[in-house]
Design a protein around this motif. Structure first.
Motif, short mmCIF file in Angstrom:
data_model
loop_
_atom_site.label_atom_id
_atom_site.label_comp_id
_atom_site.label_asym_id
_atom_site.label_seq_id
_atom_site.Cartn_x
_atom_site.Cartn_y
_atom_site.Cartn_z
N VAL A 210 1.14 1.01 -3.02
CA VAL A 210 -0.04 0.56 -3.76
C VAL A 210 -0.28 -0.92 -3.46
N SER A 211 -1.41 -1.23 -2.85
CA SER A 211 -1.73 -2.62 -2.52
C SER A 211 -3.07 -3.06 -3.09
N ARG A 212 -3.90 -2.08 -3.50
CA ARG A 212 -5.21 -2.40 -4.06
C ARG A 212 -5.35 -1.73 -5.43
N PRO A 213 -4.67 -2.25 -6.43
CA PRO A 213 -4.71 -1.62 -7.76
C PRO A 213 -6.10 -1.75 -8.39
N GLU A 214 -6.39 -0.80 -9.28
CA GLU A 214 -7.62 -0.87 -10.06
C GLU A 214 -7.39 -1.50 -11.43
N VAL A 215 -6.15 -1.38 -11.92
CA VAL A 215 -5.80 -1.88 -13.25
C VAL A 215 -4.59 -2.79 -13.12
N LEU A 216 -4.61 -3.89 -13.85
CA LEU A 216 -3.45 -4.77 -13.93
C LEU A 216 -3.06 -4.93 -15.40
N PHE A 217 -1.83 -4.54 -15.71
CA PHE A 217 -1.28 -4.74 -17.05
C PHE A 217 -0.39 -5.99 -16.99
N ASP A 277 -3.64 -16.72 -5.39
CA ASP A 277 -2.96 -16.20 -4.21
C ASP A 277 -3.43 -14.81 -3.79
N HIS A 278 -4.16 -14.09 -4.66
CA HIS A 278 -4.57 -12.71 -4.34
C HIS A 278 -6.06 -12.50 -4.59
N PRO A 279 -6.92 -13.25 -3.92
CA PRO A 279 -8.36 -13.15 -4.22
C PRO A 279 -8.93 -11.76 -3.96
N ALA A 280 -8.55 -11.11 -2.87
CA ALA A 280 -9.10 -9.78 -2.57
C ALA A 280 -8.61 -8.76 -3.58
N LEU A 281 -7.32 -8.81 -3.90
CA LEU A 281 -6.76 -7.88 -4.88
C LEU A 281 -7.44 -8.06 -6.24
N VAL A 282 -7.61 -9.29 -6.65
CA VAL A 282 -8.21 -9.57 -7.95
C VAL A 282 -9.65 -9.08 -7.99
N GLN A 283 -10.40 -9.29 -6.94
CA GLN A 283 -11.79 -8.84 -6.92
C GLN A 283 -11.90 -7.32 -6.93
N GLY A 284 -10.85 -6.63 -6.53
CA GLY A 284 -10.86 -5.17 -6.53
C GLY A 284 -10.46 -4.55 -7.86
N LYS A 381 -12.25 6.79 -16.12
CA LYS A 381 -13.13 7.95 -15.98
C LYS A 381 -14.60 7.55 -15.98
N THR A 382 -14.86 6.30 -16.29
CA THR A 382 -16.24 5.81 -16.34
C THR A 382 -16.68 5.32 -14.96
N PRO A 383 -17.85 5.69 -14.50
CA PRO A 383 -18.32 5.21 -13.18
C PRO A 383 -18.32 3.69 -13.13
N VAL A 384 -18.02 3.17 -11.95
CA VAL A 384 -17.99 1.72 -11.76
C VAL A 384 -19.41 1.19 -11.89
#
Length: 388
Positions: A210-217, A277-284, A381-384
């Protein structure tokens, strides 16, 4: 609190991991390490334990280090006769020892107050209030004081700062300590401080690949000086660990990062470093959930954050909430980067940043996790929304 030896710590890690850790064992084990100030041995012991728990569950982990300047009190106090009274250096104070008479300054330390007494070469004792700490100190300097003591308005340790460096040893004390100071008696003011770089370390846990998470806890694992930090913020840290446990064999784990931030108490240092340090990850990210002080029921579990997330929390979990995002915790850098955030908290308890912060309720932590899981399920489950 006593800090266990490395051997004892490793033995505890093996014992807890093999027995199957839970919220109670996480709280008990980490609290035993003592206050988790960034850069200390206790902070590292806690990180090692938590990292081991992630790995025992089957998550990969990585450490992300960062550094920043910090002012540290190395153990300041004052002596009056045979008594040693505790205090805390005001950030920006110079270190040093001064033996002189204590002089109580009337009022709150205005220039007029200092003109009413003679503090030249002596230690000025001033009540907190009305003026900033910096202005009180500058007034003390102008009056020729050799040292300064500022008395808090309550019986709690005071963590104050000047905002700039001053060539004046200055100590903050509780109202109880202030009441014990006798006007005109010789005392010894001992201010021991250090300015230097501190190394913080975030722990990131994720399922392999997993390198492009949708959720960060996320939650911060550090605490402040002398505070064991059960509620602030071991409660939030353990909530993130419990989320990792409950989701480990579900699709959610493959869409998530679990991050324990360091250096939050020093200005959101760990979360700011992560976002930088993780601009692409954060934007995703579709959302960032942050947990801070969720183990003491000062008030019902509350959320603040992005409007749609708050509305979802109200509908799914019946939580009170408000928007826009508020609070000074680790969701702030993500919110500033455009990530929808939701901040879970239960208010400031009476032991906030105090040595008495030694209790957190496992039931409240589990209830927080229940709410978070219900909310994130609906979110995913909600559309982006367009533009994301």
């Amino acid at each position: 609190m006593q800090i266990p030896t490395l051997g004892a710590t490793l033995a505890a890690l093996v014992l807890v991991s093999s027995a199957g850790a839970d919220v109670e064992s996480d709280l008990r084990t980490v609290l035993n390490f003592g206050p988790r100030v960034t850069g200390t041995a206790a902070n590292e012991q806690a990180r090692g334990y938590l990292e081991a728990q992630f790995r025992a569950l089957g998550y990969d982990t990585r450490r992300e280090a960062f550094s920043y300047p910090r002012f540290d009190d190395l153990g300041s106090d004052l002596r009056q006769g045979n008594q040693t009274l505790s205090g805390r250096a005001l950030e920006g104070s110079t270190g040093g020892e001064v033996r002189a008479r204590a002089v109580r300054v009337p009022g709150t330390g205005t220039p007029e107050d200092f003109r009413a007494v003679n503090v030249r070469g002596l230690i000025a004792v001033v009540q907190r209030g009305q003026l900033s700490f910096l202005q009180k100190a500058k007034n003390a300097q102008a009056a020729g004081a050799a040292g300064l003591i500022i008395i808090n308005s309550e019986a709690k340790e005071l963590q104050g700062r000047f905002g700039e460096r001053l060539a004046l040893p200055a100590l903050a004390v509780t109202s109880t300590t202030g009441a014990a100071l006798r006007d005109g008696q010789e005392i010894q003011l001992r201010v021991r401080v250090r300015d230097g770089e501190v190394r913080g370390v975030n722990v990131v846990a994720f399922k392999s690949g997993v390198s492009r998470p949708e959720v960060l806890f996320g939650a911060h694992m550090d605490s402040v000086f002398r505070a064991p930090g059960a509620n602030d913020n071991l409660s939030g840290t353990v909530a993130v660990m419990e989320l990792a446990r409950r989701t480990v064999n579900t699709p959610l784990a493959a869409r998530s990062y679990f991050v324990l931030f360091d250096g939050e108490e020093d200005g959101l240092r760990g979360s700011r470093a992560f976002v930088k340090d993780h601009p692409a990850l954060v934007q995703g990210l579709r959302t960032m959930f942050n947990f801070d002080m969720v183990g003491v029921n000062v008030s019902p579990l509350n959320v603040t954050g992005e409007r749609l997330l708050v509305e979802t929390a109200k509908q799914v979990a019946g939580l009170p909430g408000s928007f826009p995002a508020e609070g000074g915790s680790d969701q702030v850098p993500f919110d500033q980067a455009g990530v929808p955030t939701l901040f879970f908290h239960r208010g400031l308890d009476a032991n906030y940043h105090q040595p008495g912060d030694v209790l957190a309720d496992p039931a409240l932590i589990r209830a927080t996790v229940d709410a978070a899981l219900g909310i994130v399920d609906v979110v995913l489950k909600t559309p982006v929304p367009a533009g994301r």
